[in-house]
Design an enzyme around this catalytic site. Structure first.
Site, mmCIF file in Angstrom:
data_model
loop_
_atom_site.group_PDB
_atom_site.id
_atom_site.type_symbol
_atom_site.label_atom_id
_atom_site.label_comp_id
_atom_site.label_asym_id
_atom_site.label_seq_id
_atom_site.Cartn_x
_atom_site.Cartn_y
_atom_site.Cartn_z
ATOM 1 C CG ASP A 194 27.752 42.267 47.433
ATOM 2 O OD1 ASP A 194 28.269 41.774 46.414
ATOM 3 O OD2 ASP A 194 27.362 43.456 47.505
ATOM 4 C CG ASN A 202 34.322 52.470 43.367
ATOM 5 O OD1 ASN A 202 35.360 52.640 44.012
ATOM 6 N ND2 ASN A 202 33.940 51.292 42.919
ATOM 7 C CG HIS A 207 38.400 52.530 41.052
ATOM 8 N ND1 HIS A 207 39.338 51.549 41.199
ATOM 9 C CD2 HIS A 207 37.288 51.926 40.549
ATOM 10 C CE1 HIS A 207 38.828 50.400 40.804
ATOM 11 N NE2 HIS A 207 37.581 50.595 40.395
ATOM 12 C CG ASP A 211 41.219 49.993 44.604
ATOM 13 O OD1 ASP A 211 40.118 49.514 44.286
ATOM 14 O OD2 ASP A 211 42.154 50.176 43.795
ATOM 15 C CD GLU A 238 30.333 44.734 45.371
ATOM 16 O OE1 GLU A 238 30.407 43.777 44.569
ATOM 17 O OE2 GLU A 238 29.287 45.085 45.929
HETATM 18 P P1 GH3 Z 1 24.550 46.282 46.139
HETATM 19 O O1 GH3 Z 1 24.217 46.832 47.462
HETATM 20 O O2 GH3 Z 1 23.337 45.822 45.415
HETATM 21 O O3 GH3 Z 1 25.577 45.206 46.235
HETATM 22 O O4 GH3 Z 1 25.154 47.462 45.288
HETATM 23 P P2 GH3 Z 1 26.643 47.665 44.850
HETATM 24 O O5 GH3 Z 1 26.825 49.033 44.346
HETATM 25 O O6 GH3 Z 1 27.556 47.254 45.956
HETATM 26 O O7 GH3 Z 1 26.811 46.572 43.725
HETATM 27 P P3 GH3 Z 1 27.156 46.680 42.202
HETATM 28 O O8 GH3 Z 1 27.361 45.270 41.758
HETATM 29 O O9 GH3 Z 1 26.104 47.496 41.486
HETATM 30 O O10 GH3 Z 1 28.512 47.486 42.100
HETATM 31 C C1 GH3 Z 1 29.695 46.949 42.592
HETATM 32 C C2 GH3 Z 1 30.763 47.974 42.352
HETATM 33 O O11 GH3 Z 1 32.019 47.511 42.849
HETATM 34 C C3 GH3 Z 1 30.973 48.289 40.907
HETATM 35 C C4 GH3 Z 1 32.447 48.155 40.681
HETATM 36 O O12 GH3 Z 1 32.987 49.247 39.998
HETATM 37 C C5 GH3 Z 1 33.016 48.126 42.056
HETATM 38 N N1 GH3 Z 1 34.246 47.355 42.141
HETATM 39 C C6 GH3 Z 1 34.457 46.073 41.775
HETATM 40 N N2 GH3 Z 1 35.737 45.740 41.981
HETATM 41 C C7 GH3 Z 1 36.340 46.840 42.465
HETATM 42 C C8 GH3 Z 1 37.704 47.108 42.877
HETATM 43 O O13 GH3 Z 1 38.594 46.267 42.832
HETATM 44 N N3 GH3 Z 1 37.967 48.363 43.332
HETATM 45 C C9 GH3 Z 1 37.002 49.320 43.401
HETATM 46 N N4 GH3 Z 1 37.341 50.521 43.864
HETATM 47 N N5 GH3 Z 1 35.751 49.089 43.018
HETATM 48 C C10 GH3 Z 1 35.420 47.868 42.580
HETATM 49 MG MG MG Z 2 27.559 45.217 46.521
#
Ligand code: GH3
Ligand code: MG
Ligand code: MG
Length: 325
Positions: A194, A202, A207, A211, A238
């Protein structure tokens, strides 16, 4: 077959990509005559003088068109049609019954047995070749449908953004890996990876850049798997998974550590410039599952997830194997 002066038609239908034809007739004279005719129309030809011989050939090589004589000693053409339809082949086999008899009930019996077409031995050469062209059209339709279906299946298991395998692929193939390991023994390891604080990427870059980071991340993980049969998938957001067949806990930790180091070795290049990221990894393997834990995908995933959680809690950018509760 009656002679024809339609040689121009026959030549016009000639095509180097014509499908192969298997001719089956107990009469070698007819076989010879047809072979020359079909060859001159551009169809590669193989012959058999009995139904058993034809089945033998079809077992060894896939031949998409079979022209078979209705009346043969031993197994006749109708029985051969039925026998071919009962078996499975790599593709559809177009069956053309060739006969001197063309009474209504003969035609019905042939079609019922699985023939696609029914040609009288009295038909002209031009007619036979024209009917073969129909066969070719249907076979090429079948091939393009099959290709489209394969492509759809592939798409259904591919993550659109990164081009990596998706969660559906992961579940299906991990299940197969698990079955294989159960049957043949050995190890199987799973890494859950992860990206750390990805939300900040982001928030800071937008965004679109997020990506791009995901795409580069997937590419980098995929490019640094040690062996051909190791594979990775994007589970969502992610979070990624790496499956390492025939790998025990120590080996899996080594791979995880190498992948983690690869992620921090250089920032991800994006349209907004380099974006440095780190990732946390949890490791599980069949051999390291606690005693009494059922060996399932869910158990593997839940233990790797525990490792991931431990990595996050301990400050991220690290690899953890879950300890006993
Ligand atoms: P942690 O270290 O605890 O994993 O923190 P984190 O910010 O990585 O985890 P969190 O689950 O809080 O946030 C994950 C983010 O990933 C939020 C979401 O908007 C973003 N995300 C999920 N799918 C996509 C995608 O396909 N594209 C983009 N750009 N962002 C994405
Ligand atoms: Mg994460
Ligand atoms: Mg015969």
């Amino acid at each position: 077959l009656t002679d024809t002066d339609d040689t121009t038609l026959i030549v016009a239908l000639a095509d180097t990509s014509a499908p192969k034809v298997l001719l089956v007739d107990d009469d070698e004279l007819i076989l010879g005559h047809l072979e020359i005719l079909l060859a001159s129309a551009g169809f590669p030809v193989t012959t058999a003088t009995s139904a058993a011989g034809a089945l033998d050939l079809l077992q060894k090589e896939f031949i998409p068109i079979v022209i078979l004589d209705r009346d043969m000693p031993g197994m006749d053409g109708i029985a051969l049609c039925r026998s071919i339809r009962e078996k499975t082949f790599p593709g559809y086999i177009y069956l053309m019954l060739l006969t001197v008899r063309d009474a209504e009930e003969d035609i019905l019996a042939g079609l019922e047995a699985g023939a696609d077409d029914y040609v009288s031995k009295r038909a002209s050469a031009a007619q036979l070749v024209a009917r073969l062209r129909t066969a070719r059209r249907i076979l090429s339709l079948e091939r393009s449908l099959k290709n489209a279906l394969d492509e759809r299946r592939r798409m259904a298991m591919t993550d659109v953004l990164t081009g990596a395998h998706n969660r559906r692929y992961f579940m299906r193939h991990l299940n197969q890996e698990l079955k294989r390991t159960r049957r043949f023994g050995g190890e199987l390891a799973l890494l859950l990876i992860d990206i750390d604080h990805f939300k900040r990427v982001n928030d800071r870059y937008g965004h679109v850049v997020g990506d791009e980071v995901l795409t580069e991340f997937a590419r980098r993980i995929g490019a640094h798997l040690p062996r051909d049969y190791d594979w990775c998938a994007r589970l969502g957001g992610e979070e990624f998974a790496v499956v390492l067949p025939q790998t025990g806990p120590e080996g899996a930790v080594n791979v995880a550590e190498k992948l983690r180091a690869e992620v921090v070795a250089a920032p991800m290049s994006t349209s907004c410039g380099p974006v440095p990221i780190t990732a946390s990894i949890g490791v599980s393997s069949l051999g390291a599952l606690p005693k009494g834990e059922e060996v399932t995908i869910e158990a593997l995933m839940s233990w790797a997830d525990r490792g991931l959680y431990a990595s996050k809690n301990a400050g991220r950018n690290r690899v953890s194997v879950p300890g006993p509760l």
